[in-house]
Design a protein around this motif. Structure first.
Motif, PDB file in Angstrom:
ATOM      1  N   PRO A 119      -7.960   8.828  -1.899  1.00  0.00           N
ATOM      2  CA  PRO A 119      -9.369   8.768  -2.300  1.00  0.00           C
ATOM      3  C   PRO A 119     -10.253   9.703  -1.482  1.00  0.00           C
ATOM      4  O   PRO A 119     -11.318  10.119  -1.948  1.00  0.00           O
ATOM      5  N   LEU A 120      -9.814  10.047  -0.263  1.00  0.00           N
ATOM      6  CA  LEU A 120     -10.679  10.849   0.601  1.00  0.00           C
ATOM      7  C   LEU A 120     -10.607  12.332   0.260  1.00  0.00           C
ATOM      8  O   LEU A 120     -11.364  13.133   0.790  1.00  0.00           O
ATOM      9  N   TYR A 129     -10.481   3.038   1.060  1.00  0.00           N
ATOM     10  CA  TYR A 129     -11.526   2.600   0.130  1.00  0.00           C
ATOM     11  C   TYR A 129     -12.854   2.329   0.836  1.00  0.00           C
ATOM     12  O   TYR A 129     -13.919   2.477   0.240  1.00  0.00           O
ATOM     13  N   SER A 174     -13.497   8.870  -7.165  1.00  0.00           N
ATOM     14  CA  SER A 174     -12.764   7.678  -6.708  1.00  0.00           C
ATOM     15  C   SER A 174     -13.262   6.434  -7.425  1.00  0.00           C
ATOM     16  O   SER A 174     -12.487   5.563  -7.802  1.00  0.00           O
ATOM     17  N   GLU A 175     -14.576   6.349  -7.585  1.00  0.00           N
ATOM     18  CA  GLU A 175     -15.141   5.155  -8.209  1.00  0.00           C
ATOM     19  C   GLU A 175     -14.744   5.071  -9.683  1.00  0.00           C
ATOM     20  O   GLU A 175     -14.371   4.001 -10.176  1.00  0.00           O
ATOM     21  N   LEU A 176     -14.814   6.201 -10.379  1.00  0.00           N
ATOM     22  CA  LEU A 176     -14.414   6.201 -11.790  1.00  0.00           C
ATOM     23  C   LEU A 176     -12.916   5.936 -11.924  1.00  0.00           C
ATOM     24  O   LEU A 176     -12.475   5.256 -12.854  1.00  0.00           O
ATOM     25  N   ARG A 205     -16.702  11.177  -4.134  1.00  0.00           N
ATOM     26  CA  ARG A 205     -16.839   9.726  -4.209  1.00  0.00           C
ATOM     27  C   ARG A 205     -16.886   9.234  -5.648  1.00  0.00           C
ATOM     28  O   ARG A 205     -16.253   8.233  -5.989  1.00  0.00           O
ATOM     29  N   THR A 207     -14.838   5.433   1.001  1.00  0.00           N
ATOM     30  CA  THR A 207     -15.423   5.702  -0.314  1.00  0.00           C
ATOM     31  C   THR A 207     -16.595   4.757  -0.593  1.00  0.00           C
ATOM     32  O   THR A 207     -17.573   5.134  -1.211  1.00  0.00           O
ATOM     33  N   ARG A 212       0.832  -1.201   0.000  1.00  0.00           N
ATOM     34  CA  ARG A 212       0.000   0.000   0.000  1.00  0.00           C
ATOM     35  C   ARG A 212       0.873   1.262   0.000  1.00  0.00           C
ATOM     36  O   ARG A 212       0.532   2.279  -0.563  1.00  0.00           O
ATOM     37  N   LEU A 264      -6.681   7.491  -6.514  1.00  0.00           N
ATOM     38  CA  LEU A 264      -6.771   6.329  -5.620  1.00  0.00           C
ATOM     39  C   LEU A 264      -5.769   6.390  -4.478  1.00  0.00           C
ATOM     40  O   LEU A 264      -5.953   5.771  -3.441  1.00  0.00           O
ATOM     41  N   THR A 286     -11.118   4.090  -9.941  1.00  0.00           N
ATOM     42  CA  THR A 286     -10.916   2.651  -9.752  1.00  0.00           C
ATOM     43  C   THR A 286     -11.150   1.912 -11.059  1.00  0.00           C
ATOM     44  O   THR A 286     -10.361   1.064 -11.480  1.00  0.00           O
ATOM     45  N   LEU A 287     -12.240   2.281 -11.720  1.00  0.00           N
ATOM     46  CA  LEU A 287     -12.608   1.635 -12.973  1.00  0.00           C
ATOM     47  C   LEU A 287     -11.549   1.894 -14.048  1.00  0.00           C
ATOM     48  O   LEU A 287     -11.116   0.983 -14.760  1.00  0.00           O
TER      49      LEU A 287
END
Lengths: 233, 284
Positions: A160-161, B135, A168-170, A165, B138, A76, A157, A172-173
């Motif tokens: 992410p905070l 994560y 972050s999701e996009l 939101r 999120t 990480r 990523l 990840t994708l």
């Protein structure tokens, strides 16, 4: 120069010549000078460092990779830094090689699907292939684009905070999709650069290729470097 | 009520994640926002039992202790003022981890066992396994887990799993003076909530509901809302669910990606076996 290059390797003049690209050194031609090779292997090393520290985060199936690096907590921490350095090396490589990678009309011809299939079946006509063929140039631009996608999504990523939101999701994708395509491309790149085409790996390690290799894989580049006329069978 | 720490589900785990031999009743907190007086005894009890804080308060213009949940403040009474069809209302709701049946945090977590769901429904963070990636925050539709700068780990309400495990009720429930907080099996708490909603409706609160959102499979915290048509007045999402994008990459893109990557590897090996190396013919 009868029995091949190795006897001449210790010659200081030869060693100097290896720092210049596209010159004939005895029976061989310098294809990748030292700077090119250092940049290439920096990118490769950092790519695999980022890959092996990222895969155990991607799926627990590959959790064992984390143990090789000291655990998932290490990954990480390590993954984003390795990724950042990878991007910087990629940026250097992009600048370094951009001049050689401009797409020319023969390259566009090479990139037609039928031609690529012929290439893989060893039936292609490579007479007009210069220092890099269309596929190599495509790979160059594809990984440059991929690296841009990875750094943009990777930065989101990493923190992410600090982003909405949805971002972050996009991210990840995007990171997922880009890395999958990247790995697919790298598998092909490694295969074509090693087992599939003997002599190629040597050019990225020692810098040189044989005249025979150059004449066969990159005839136009061979003619440019040596000044030889095309041979008509 | 028998309580043990049998695990039902564990983050980033494939097989063998369940340890449960027993079928335990699922537990839940019951929160009645209509009888909460905003005394914050639950906040204090939470801090004391969990050895948290003190966290300096932040003035936001209301009685609310902090603007949001905090890694060392897991139980927060939210104060909201609204103009309703019944006139001006002062709405208070106890905010904490909702202990979802289908937890978004657990789905998003990449570290095996860092987030677990016990057989009794409690969702808990195991700091030893947490890698602090963020994560879960999120992935949580309620924005509950919080990253702690000091420890580099995530922290949130444990539903006092250490109390519940030995047959005690959570600290916040124990401290509540009006019995607006109660604890028991999910079935009992839902039944209690439904009868309270009926009573509210009989008293003219036509939109009263028991908030137990189906998008996350229901929650381990059921909340009575007098103005159930406006959950956002209480700081609650209208239709919380685990992100479809998260599901898309974990359940679709990830297996497809594995097939693509391994497929390319096999294709390369196959090509080499069939075609062999590309070399100039003799004499070329």
């Amino acid at each position: 120069m009868s029995s091949g290059a190795p006897s001449s390797l210790a010659d200081p003049a030869v060693l100097r010549a290896r720092r210049t690209e596209d010159v004939v050194v005895g029976d061989e031609i310098v294809r990748h000078r030292l700077a090119s090779r250092v940049i290439h292997w920096s990118v490769a090393l950092l790519f695999f460092l980022a890959l092996f520290s990222g895969l155990p985060i991607w799926t627990p199936v590959l959790g064992w990779m984390a143990h090789l690096l000291g655990g998932l907590n290490v990954c990480r921490w390590l993954h984003p830094w390795a990724g950042l350095l990878f991007f910087l090396a990629m940026a250097a490589m992009f600048v370094h090689w951009l001049g050689d990678m401009r797409l020319e009309p023969p390259d566009r011809e090479w990139l037609r699907p039928r031609k690529m299939v012929e290439y893989m079946k060893h039936e292609g006509d490579e007479a007009e292939v210069g220092k890099y063929n269309g596929g190599q140039k495509l790979f160059f631009f594809a990984v440059a684009l991929g690296a841009a996608g990875l750094i943009v999504s990777g930065l989101v990523l990493w923190f992410p905070l600090s982003f909405p939101r949805m971002a972050s999701e996009l991210a990840t994708l995007l990171h997922d999709l880009t890395f999958i395509l990247f790995v697919v491309a790298v598998v092909l790149h490694v295969y074509l650069g090693t087992a599939a085409e003997p002599g190629t790996f040597h050019s990225m390690v020692r810098g040189t290729v044989t005249r025979r290799w150059a004449r066969f894989h990159h005839p136009r580049w061979y003619r440019e470097v040596t000044g030889e006329r095309p041979r008509h069978p | 009520m028998p309580q043990t720490l049998e695990i039902r589900r564990s983050s980033a785990s494939l097989w063998g994640e369940k340890t449960g031999m027993r079928h335990l009743p699922v537990v839940a907190k019951y929160i009645d926002t209509t009888t909460c007086i905003g005394c914050k005894a639950c906040e204090v009890a939470c801090q004391e039992w969990n050895d948290l804080g003190p966290v300096p308060t932040v003035q936001t213009g209301t009685y609310q202790t902090l603007p949001n949940l905090h890694p060392e403040f897991w139980n927060l009474i939210r104060f909201n003022e609204r103009e309703t069809d019944k006139g001006f209302a002062w709405l208070m709701r106890k905010d904490q981890c909702m202990h979802c049946e289908d937890p978004g945090c657990l789905a998003a977590c990449p570290s095996p066992g860092a987030i677990v769901q016990y057989a009794n429904g409690i969702v808990d963070v195991n700091p030893a396994q947490c890698i602090g990636c963020g994560y879960c925050e999120t992935g949580c539709p309620f924005d509950v887990p919080k990253f702690h700068q000091k420890t580099g780990k995530m922290a949130k309400c444990t539903l006092c799993v250490d109390r519940v495990g030995v047959g005690l009720e959570p600290a916040c429930i124990k401290a509540c003076p009006t019995a607006c907080l109660q604890f028991g099996t999910k079935d009992d708490m839902v039944a209690r909530g439904r009868s309270r909603v009926e009573a509210l409706k009989a008293n003219g609160f036509d939109h009263a509901v028991l908030y137990d959102p189906p998008g996350v499979g229901g929650t381990g915290v059921v909340t009575v809302l007098a103005h159930g048509d406006h959950p956002e007045w209480y700081g609650l999402p209208r239709d919380p669910r685990v992100s479809p994008l998260l599901r898309l990459w974990k359940s679709v893109l990830r297996p497809l990606g594995a097939v693509a990557m391994l497929g390319t590897l096999f294709a390369a090996v196959g090509h080499f076996m069939y075609q062999g190396p590309k070399e100039p013919r003799e004499g070329a």
